[in-house]
Every structure is written in C-alpha cells, then in structure tokens.
Write a protein that holds these residues in place. Sequence first.
Motif, short mmCIF file in Angstrom:
data_model
loop_
_atom_site.label_atom_id
_atom_site.label_comp_id
_atom_site.label_asym_id
_atom_site.label_seq_id
_atom_site.Cartn_x
_atom_site.Cartn_y
_atom_site.Cartn_z
N ASN A 50 -0.08 28.84 24.55
CA ASN A 50 -0.89 27.85 23.84
C ASN A 50 -1.40 26.77 24.80
O ASN A 50 -2.57 26.36 24.73
CB ASN A 50 -0.11 27.22 22.69
N MET A 51 -0.55 26.29 25.69
CA MET A 51 -0.95 25.26 26.65
C MET A 51 -2.01 25.81 27.60
O MET A 51 -3.00 25.13 27.92
CB MET A 51 0.26 24.75 27.43
N ARG A 52 -1.84 27.03 28.04
CA ARG A 52 -2.82 27.66 28.92
C ARG A 52 -4.17 27.76 28.23
O ARG A 52 -5.21 27.44 28.81
CB ARG A 52 -2.34 29.05 29.33
N ASP A 53 -4.18 28.19 26.97
CA ASP A 53 -5.44 28.30 26.21
C ASP A 53 -6.08 26.93 26.02
O ASP A 53 -7.29 26.78 26.13
CB ASP A 53 -5.19 28.96 24.86
N PHE A 54 -5.26 25.91 25.75
CA PHE A 54 -5.77 24.55 25.59
C PHE A 54 -6.44 24.07 26.88
O PHE A 54 -7.54 23.52 26.86
CB PHE A 54 -4.63 23.60 25.19
N LEU A 55 -5.78 24.28 28.01
CA LEU A 55 -6.36 23.86 29.30
C LEU A 55 -7.63 24.64 29.62
O LEU A 55 -8.58 24.08 30.18
CB LEU A 55 -5.32 24.01 30.42
N ASP A 56 -7.66 25.93 29.27
CA ASP A 56 -8.90 26.71 29.45
C ASP A 56 -10.04 26.12 28.64
O ASP A 56 -11.17 26.03 29.13
CB ASP A 56 -8.69 28.17 29.03
N THR A 57 -9.75 25.72 27.42
CA THR A 57 -10.77 25.10 26.56
C THR A 57 -11.25 23.79 27.17
O THR A 57 -12.45 23.50 27.19
CB THR A 57 -10.20 24.85 25.14
N MET A 58 -10.33 23.01 27.70
CA MET A 58 -10.69 21.73 28.34
C MET A 58 -11.60 21.98 29.54
O MET A 58 -12.62 21.31 29.71
CB MET A 58 -9.43 20.98 28.80
N ARG A 59 -11.23 22.95 30.37
CA ARG A 59 -12.05 23.26 31.55
C ARG A 59 -13.43 23.76 31.14
O ARG A 59 -14.43 23.40 31.76
CB ARG A 59 -11.34 24.29 32.44
N SER A 79 -15.11 22.88 28.67
CA SER A 79 -15.92 21.76 28.18
C SER A 79 -16.28 20.79 29.31
O SER A 79 -16.88 19.75 29.07
CB SER A 79 -15.20 21.02 27.06
N GLY A 80 -15.90 21.14 30.55
CA GLY A 80 -16.27 20.32 31.70
C GLY A 80 -15.20 19.38 32.18
O GLY A 80 -15.39 18.65 33.16
N GLU A 81 -14.06 19.37 31.54
CA GLU A 81 -12.95 18.50 31.94
C GLU A 81 -12.26 19.06 33.17
O GLU A 81 -12.02 20.26 33.27
CB GLU A 81 -11.95 18.41 30.78
N SER A 82 -11.95 18.22 34.12
CA SER A 82 -11.21 18.66 35.30
C SER A 82 -9.72 18.50 35.01
O SER A 82 -9.23 17.40 34.78
CB SER A 82 -11.59 17.80 36.51
N THR A 83 -9.02 19.64 35.00
CA THR A 83 -7.59 19.60 34.70
C THR A 83 -6.73 19.71 35.95
O THR A 83 -5.52 19.62 35.88
CB THR A 83 -7.22 20.74 33.73
N GLY A 84 -7.36 19.94 37.10
CA GLY A 84 -6.61 20.07 38.35
C GLY A 84 -5.84 21.38 38.37
O GLY A 84 -5.81 22.12 37.41
N GLY A 85 -5.24 21.66 39.47
CA GLY A 85 -4.44 22.87 39.61
C GLY A 85 -3.01 22.52 39.89
O GLY A 85 -2.65 21.34 39.93
N PRO A 86 -2.19 23.51 40.11
CA PRO A 86 -0.80 23.22 40.42
C PRO A 86 -0.69 22.61 41.82
O PRO A 86 -1.53 22.88 42.68
CB PRO A 86 -0.12 24.59 40.36
N PRO A 87 0.34 21.82 42.04
CA PRO A 87 0.54 21.27 43.39
C PRO A 87 0.91 22.39 44.36
O PRO A 87 1.35 23.46 43.94
CB PRO A 87 1.70 20.28 43.20
N PRO A 88 0.74 22.15 45.66
CA PRO A 88 1.13 23.17 46.64
C PRO A 88 2.61 23.50 46.52
O PRO A 88 3.42 22.65 46.14
CB PRO A 88 0.83 22.52 47.98
N LEU A 89 2.95 24.72 46.85
CA LEU A 89 4.34 25.16 46.84
C LEU A 89 5.10 24.36 47.89
O LEU A 89 4.64 24.22 49.02
CB LEU A 89 4.38 26.65 47.18
N ASN A 90 6.25 23.82 47.52
CA ASN A 90 7.04 23.05 48.49
C ASN A 90 8.42 23.68 48.68
O ASN A 90 8.74 24.70 48.08
CB ASN A 90 7.14 21.58 48.05
N GLN A 91 9.22 23.05 49.51
CA GLN A 91 10.55 23.58 49.84
C GLN A 91 11.44 23.69 48.60
O GLN A 91 12.19 24.66 48.45
CB GLN A 91 11.22 22.71 50.90
#
Length: 150
Positions: free
Chosen positions: A107-116, A118-130
Amino acid sequence: MKIWVDADACPVAIKEILYRAAERRKIPLILVANQPLKTPPSSVISSVQVQSGFDEADDEIVRRMSAGELVITADIPLAAEVLEKKGHALSPRGEMFDQGTIGARLNMRDFLDTMRASGESTGGPPPLNQNDRKAFADQLDRLLQKVDSA
C-alpha cells in the motif's frame, strides 16, 4: 534450499556477502538479471540472464523458486509473490519481509507511486551503509542457521 537474487539492483557489497555465505555453506546461489553478470568461479554460484523488460527477472525468479527458498530483493511486489509461494524474502538492508507486513508495504509503495505520478518528488532510499550490510549479514546468518537446524 537455494538463494535467488534479484541482481539488477542488488548492491555489490550484498552480493559479496552472499558469495561468501554460499561458498561456506555450499548453498546454490543464483543471480537473475537482464544483463550479463560476472560471478566468482564456483560450483554453487551461477547467474541467469533474462531478456530486458519490465519485471522479467522478477517473473523468472518466481517461476523457478520453490517453497522454503530465499529471495534477496528490495522489490516489494516480488517479495509479496515470494511469500505467496511460501518462500522467504530478504531485502539488501536486512529486512525480512513477512505476511503480517507485506500488505502495508504494498500500500505504501502504491501511494508513493501515485505521488510521483502527480509530480511530487519522494526521493529514493539512502545509500547502503555499514549498518545495512551488517543487518543483512546478521539476518542471512539467522535464516541459514534456522534452515540448518530444521
């Protein structure tokens, strides 16, 4: 048990952890991608190249995997399909997907897809860290120990 990897987007550091675990435990490790992959010479590590296209690697993994096998993926819909087939799904950040939370994640993934869309910038995941690498390695070890003792 086999370990399947959605390898197109899997970080190199995670693949290296998987290579070591597969060799140490002699567990078949299959990387699936829509591009050629270099893997270390090994009797337990292999790769499958699928044709390029949306979800081709995901579809191939779901077709080939069996109940009880492990799939490494950050792809929520693929994780849901793996769980439907009674497999285990683990993200490269060490999150074990389960039936209790996968619906909310979809559901969260679908919501973020809908936001994107519509032109909203949702950003991506942060870089993989230690910490992410350690969480992944720890979760992988726990799962493999469970399988060994079963």
